[in-house]
Structure formats: structure tokens, C-alpha cells
Scaffold this active site. Structure first.
Site: not given
Ligand code: PMP
Length: 286
Positions: A100, A148, A206
Site C-alpha cells: 500500500r 468510469k 459519463l
Molecule cells: N452514468 C453513470 C454514472 C453510470 O454509472 C452509467 C451506467 N454505467 C451510465 C451513466 C450509463 O452508461 P451506459 O449507457 O454506458 O451503461
């Protein structure tokens, strides 16, 4: 059929699958993930998910654990070995196992875990016909939610708060009262003029794969899409509202903070987008 997981080079019984206690994913949330939908025996939009995985890894300077083509084979193998015809496949890559220390370890291989889980398409369709309720919560996440990352504690807390309030998703709202996205989904509305509206994915949300594919679905259905912010107030007064993600596809939002959206029933456009996505999406046989 016993569940099988892929962990760092081996296919193991899911119940015995484990990573090291000094995996940086476990200690620092120093890792990223992807979730792909599996529908009718196909992995949906795997190419786009792997492109986004590549972007997340690159942004964090984490090495690919195996070559992209090898990962494709592992993903298909895990889906097959678990007999998943409809469900999801989960891919997680962390910076690896090291004593760590905050600094990046040198000469350490990244860790790879792949799991798959059966879904219940009949139940999902039933849910789509009912719609979901959302609550709004202030944005509490870090600035790089375009990556992500497995660091999802604010999402966990927001979604639990939604559940405690009798809702199924929480929408993060920025300081200006504009909707960002859900705890695990992107947020959309449909205006009185039948225009689909969703926040631009340049910063602060995202870039959902389902969101991207839904742009193509909308085009096919002759629907206009506008990438712009929308307020909670606008969403409550919209013709329709819905969320999108790999596991929910498009799913109508029928209530926001206890107030019905339109007549409080799922709208026809969100349902038609949901029906059409599979045809438009890239499909890889599992
Ligand atoms: N925003 C967030 C915060 C998410 O966790 C997700 C799911 N992965 C999405 C949007 C949608 O992304 P996707 O269509 O690629 O699943």
C-alpha cells in the site's frame, strides 16, 4: 449451472473468486469498469464499451491487463460459461496488487476480473411498462465522472437515499439546478415538441454507451435530439422523462421528487426507443 468468474488468468467458481487484499481497486478504488448488456444471446455494443474502457484506462495511466482481442474472447467465454442469454457482463480493471502506497507501483500488472449474471427480461419489460420514480440530490461526486471509475460511494449513497424514499434512481443536480445524470444512468427528457434533450457529455457526466446508441435510434425513428442542460423544473413539466443505461436501456421516469411527470405513466417515445435499440446496436454473438 455453477457461476464462473474470470480472475487474473483463471476461470474459477464464482463463490471462491477472490482478489488480493492489497489490490489497489480494493484499497484506493484505483480501477475502472464496464457493464455490457447481454440480450438474446448477443453482447450489446461491446466495441463501444471497450473503446470507453480504453479511454478510462488511458486517462488514469492504467495498462491494459490483456490485449483488447483477448479481452473480447474472455468476455464471450464468461458469458458462455455462465449460460447467460439475457443479462449482463461486468469487466473490472485495477492498477494491480502492490504494497500500500499512494504512488503508482512500478512493474505491476493490472488486475482483470470478468463476471456475468443472468437477468430477467420479462421482469425488465414489466418494469418498463410501469416506469420508475426518481429523487434529486445535490452533486457530491468528484470532477472526473467522465472516467468510469470504481469509486462509486456518492452513487451508492444517492441510490440508497432513492430507495429509502421509495424511488429507484437518484438524479445528481448541479449548483444551478440543472440535472446531471443518475447514480447509474444518464438522464433525458422529451419536450412538448417531441425533442429529446440530454446534457452534453463533454464534462460532468459519463458518456453513456446507451446514450450514444440512442442518438442513432432517435435518428432512425425521425426524432430530434438536443444536447443541452435541463432543469429539474423543466423535467417535471416535460412530456416524458427517462433514464438510459446498458442494463435499463431506456426506462421511463414517471415521478420526480414525488411529482408526476405528465400523466404519471410511461410515455410512448421512451418505450419505442427501448424496443428499437437492439436492432440498431452492435451485436456480438456470445
Ligand atoms: N452514468 C453513470 C454514472 C453510470 O454509472 C452509467 C451506467 N454505467 C451510465 C451513466 C450509463 O452508461 P451506459 O449507457 O454506458 O451503461
Amino acid at each position: 449451472m455453477p457461476r464462473i468468474a474470470y480472475v487474473n488468468g483463471s476461470y474459477v467458481a464464482h463463490r471462491d473468486a477472490a482478489v488480493h487484499i492489497e489490490d489497489r481497486g480494493y484499497q484506493f478504488a484505483d480501477g475502472v469498469y464496464e457493464v455490457c448488456e447481454v440480450a438474446r444471446g448477443f453482447i450489446v455494443d461491446m466495441g463501444r464499451h471497450l473503446d470507453r474502457l480504453n479511454r478510462s484506462l488511458t486517462e488514469l495511466s492504467i495498462d491494459w491487463p490483456v490485449h483488447r482481442r483477448v479481452l473480447q474472447i474472455i468476455i464471450r467465454e464468461v458469458v458462455q460459461r455462465n449460460g447467460v442469454h439475457d443479462g449482463l457482463v461486468y469487466v473490472q480493471v485495477t492498477r494491480g496488487v502492490a504494497s500500500r502506497d499512494f504512488l503508482f507501483p512500478e512493474d505491476v500488472a493490472s488486475s482483470l476480473v470478468v463476471t456475468a449474471r443472468k437477468g430477467n427480461p420479462a421482469l425488465a419489460d414489466k418494469r418498463a411498462a410501469t416506469g420508475i420514480k426518481v429523487i434529486t440530490v445535490p452533486e457530491t461526486r468528484w470532477d472526473r465522472v467522465d472516467i468510469k471509475s470504481v469509486g462509486l460511494l456518492p452513487n451508492v449513497l444517492a441510490k440508497q437515499k432513492a430507495k429509502d424514499a421509495g424511488a429507484q434512481e437518484a438524479w445528481f443536480v448541479d449548483a444551478e439546478g440543472m440535472v446531471k445524470e443518475g447514480g447509474s444512468s444518464n438522464a433525458w427528457i422529451i419536450t412538448r415538441d417531441n425533442v429529446l434533450v440530454t446534457r452534453p457529455a463533454v464534462h460532468g457526466i459519463l458518456r453513456g454507451i446507451t446514450r450514444t446508441t440512442l442518438f442513432e435510434v432517435a435518428e432512425k425513428l425521425g426524432l430530434k435530439v438536443e444536447e443541452r442542460g435541463f432543469s429539474v423544473k423543466e423535467a417535471k413539466a416535460a412530456r416524458e422523462a427517462f433514464i438510459s443505461s446498458a442494463t435499463t436501456i431506456s426506462l421511463s421516469v414517471v415521478e420526480i421528487d414525488g411529482q408526476p411527470v405528465a400523466d404519471g405513466k410511461p410515455g410512448s417515445i421512451a418505450l419505442s426507443l427501448r424496443k428499437a435499440l437492439f436492432d440498431v446496436a452492435e451485436k456480438t454473438p456470445a
